[in-house]
Motif scaffolding. Structure first.
Motif, PDB file in Angstrom:
ATOM      1  N   ILE A 152       0.837  -1.201   0.000  1.00  0.00           N
ATOM      2  CA  ILE A 152       0.000   0.000   0.000  1.00  0.00           C
ATOM      3  C   ILE A 152       0.870   1.249   0.000  1.00  0.00           C
ATOM      4  N   LEU A 153       1.982   1.208   0.728  1.00  0.00           N
ATOM      5  CA  LEU A 153       2.928   2.326   0.724  1.00  0.00           C
ATOM      6  C   LEU A 153       3.492   2.553  -0.674  1.00  0.00           C
ATOM      7  N   ALA A 154       3.876   1.467  -1.345  1.00  0.00           N
ATOM      8  CA  ALA A 154       4.403   1.585  -2.710  1.00  0.00           C
ATOM      9  C   ALA A 154       3.375   2.227  -3.627  1.00  0.00           C
ATOM     10  N   PHE A 155       2.141   1.764  -3.575  1.00  0.00           N
ATOM     11  CA  PHE A 155       1.086   2.324  -4.422  1.00  0.00           C
ATOM     12  C   PHE A 155       0.859   3.804  -4.077  1.00  0.00           C
ATOM     13  N   SER A 156       0.982   4.141  -2.798  1.00  0.00           N
ATOM     14  CA  SER A 156       0.769   5.527  -2.352  1.00  0.00           C
ATOM     15  C   SER A 156       1.855   6.460  -2.871  1.00  0.00           C
ATOM     16  N   LEU A 157       2.976   5.886  -3.278  1.00  0.00           N
ATOM     17  CA  LEU A 157       4.072   6.676  -3.846  1.00  0.00           C
ATOM     18  C   LEU A 157       4.266   6.373  -5.333  1.00  0.00           C
ATOM     19  N   LYS A 158       3.214   5.847  -5.956  1.00  0.00           N
ATOM     20  CA  LYS A 158       3.181   5.608  -7.407  1.00  0.00           C
ATOM     21  C   LYS A 158       4.221   4.597  -7.877  1.00  0.00           C
ATOM     22  N   LYS A 159       4.358   3.522  -7.101  1.00  0.00           N
ATOM     23  CA  LYS A 159       5.246   2.431  -7.488  1.00  0.00           C
ATOM     24  C   LYS A 159       4.474   1.123  -7.549  1.00  0.00           C
ATOM     25  N   THR A 160       4.872   0.262  -8.467  1.00  0.00           N
ATOM     26  CA  THR A 160       4.309  -1.072  -8.522  1.00  0.00           C
ATOM     27  C   THR A 160       5.190  -2.027  -7.725  1.00  0.00           C
TER      28      THR A 160
ATOM     29  N   GLU B 183       3.834   4.249 -15.327  1.00  0.00           N
ATOM     30  CA  GLU B 183       2.394   4.270 -15.628  1.00  0.00           C
ATOM     31  C   GLU B 183       1.642   3.276 -14.741  1.00  0.00           C
ATOM     32  N   MET B 184       2.232   2.118 -14.496  1.00  0.00           N
ATOM     33  CA  MET B 184       1.612   1.127 -13.628  1.00  0.00           C
ATOM     34  C   MET B 184       1.462   1.681 -12.216  1.00  0.00           C
ATOM     35  N   GLY B 185       2.507   2.332 -11.725  1.00  0.00           N
ATOM     36  CA  GLY B 185       2.465   2.912 -10.394  1.00  0.00           C
ATOM     37  C   GLY B 185       1.430   4.016 -10.267  1.00  0.00           C
ATOM     38  N   THR B 186       1.294   4.830 -11.279  1.00  0.00           N
ATOM     39  CA  THR B 186       0.307   5.917 -11.253  1.00  0.00           C
ATOM     40  C   THR B 186      -1.109   5.365 -11.180  1.00  0.00           C
ATOM     41  N   ARG B 187      -1.379   4.297 -11.908  1.00  0.00           N
ATOM     42  CA  ARG B 187      -2.720   3.693 -11.883  1.00  0.00           C
ATOM     43  C   ARG B 187      -3.035   3.115 -10.504  1.00  0.00           C
TER      44      ARG B 187
END
Length: 359
Positions: free
Chosen positions: A259-267, A321-325
């Motif tokens: 969840i932290l990774a997604f919150s910082l736009k990372k996959t 792009e994956m991280g941004t989504r």
């Protein structure tokens, strides 16, 4: 309204602060479990008890584990006899600490029996409980894990990648269930094409030395053997292309680090734990995999790292792009204010029911 939310603070896990802040904003006064019996007046004032990771036992040695177990059982029995509503958040499939796991299993048995509501952060948890006992599963309430957007500062815009190497990052507590030895072995096979940073400390100094020795001999692995300060974490994650989380499927359900990774736009590269399967159609934005044994895990992890490397080489912007989504997803679905409202609703319903029973 006075409640126990335990632990009330955790300097190395912002999850607790995020939940506690939302509860305080709703008017709750938060107390620690250690003060539960500080006075009769305080004990009487507590309206509800919410426990996190209560089933975990200090298994540094048998007598320490035994002492920890009996202390927790006394607390559980006291809560049960008091009639105060008990809420438990089920974070893991089983305890990660394997040494004295039978103590943990006994605690989980009574938590499942005596708790009024079981908060779960993934739908996998509900399915797992339903297979064990359908009555226990009816107590579950799904509430998403809160996102970490803005918690570690603003997102640092990454520089357009120009290097062909894949930069991987593992961050978090260094523990055996996270399979770091396997991760280092797999990454070593890629030589200079893949660079791995492992950032985190181990509670066991012997295990820390073992990982450090293996990392030093790999050649393409850098170990940062300490807790990463909050103000440094976003910068560290921004430098990575992908976070890699090779967790143990036998014990893991949720991943705050994902969840932290997604919150910082990372996959992420991660097995299909609950956090990943809950993504639904967005699972194609992460490098997920299944395995049945250690050999299959090594092979699947190798394939996913190879896939991430190939993707970066073919289209350097694809990983971003994956991280941004994924960021867009957690911003909406894992909204902290909404999570606070849901907990507030659960608490008030339980307390109201208890008041009605005593009047």
């Amino acid at each position: 309204m006075d409640i126990i939310f335990n632990p009330p603070v955790n300097s190395e896990n912002q999850y607790i602060r995020l939940i506690v802040d939302e509860l305080k904003a709703k008017g709750y006064r938060i107390h620690a479990l250690d003060n539960f019996f500080s006075s009769f007046g305080h004990f009487k004032s507590i309206r509800l008890v919410h426990l996190n990771w209560f089933e975990n036992i200090d298994d540094s040695n048998f007598f320490t584990a035994l002492k920890s177990f009996f202390r927790k059982m006394v607390v559980l029995i006291a809560i049960r006899l008091s009639g105060k509503p008990l809420v438990w958040t089920m974070h893991n499939r089983t305890s990660h600490e394997k040494g004295k796991a039978f103590f943990s299993r006994i605690l989980v048995y009574f938590l499942l029996r005596w708790t009024r509501r079981i908060v779960i952060h993934t739908h996998q948890s509900e399915h797992m409980l339903a297979n064990i006992n359908s009555k226990r599963a009816r107590k579950t309430v799904y509430i998403p894990h809160p996102n970490f957007i803005g918690v570690y500062g603003d997102i640092i815009s990454p520089v357009t990648p120009v290097v062909p190497q894949l930069h991987l990052l593992f961050t978090g507590m260094v523990k055996p269930y996270k399979n770091l030895e396997m991760l280092i072995e797999v990454v070593q096979q890629f030589h200079d094409e893949v660079q791995l940073v492992i950032a985190g400390r181990a509670t066991d100094p012997v295990y820390q030395k073992q990982v450090a020795k293996q990392a030093a001999s790999a050649g393409n692995v850098k170990l940062l053997p300490y807790f990463i300060p909050d103000e440094k974490l976003a910068g560290l994650i921004t430098k990575a292309d992908v976070l890699v989380l090779p967790y143990d499927l036998e014990s893991s359900l949720n991943s705050g680090t994902a969840i932290l990774a997604f919150s910082l736009k990372k996959t992420v590269i991660c097995p299909e734990i609950g956090t990943i399967t809950d993504l639904g159609m967005l699972q194609d934005r992460v490098f997920h995999y299944r395995y049945g044994n250690a050999a299959e895990h090594r092979g699947a992890l190798t394939n996913q790292i190879a896939g991430a490397l190939l993707l970066k080489q073919e289209n350097p912007l694809k990983l971003q792009e994956m991280g941004t989504r994924l960021y867009d997803h957690v911003e909406k679905v894992h909204d902290r204010h909404s999570i606070g409202m849901q907990l507030d609703h659960i608490y008030r319903a339980l307390i109201r029911k208890e008041v009605m029973k005593t009047t």
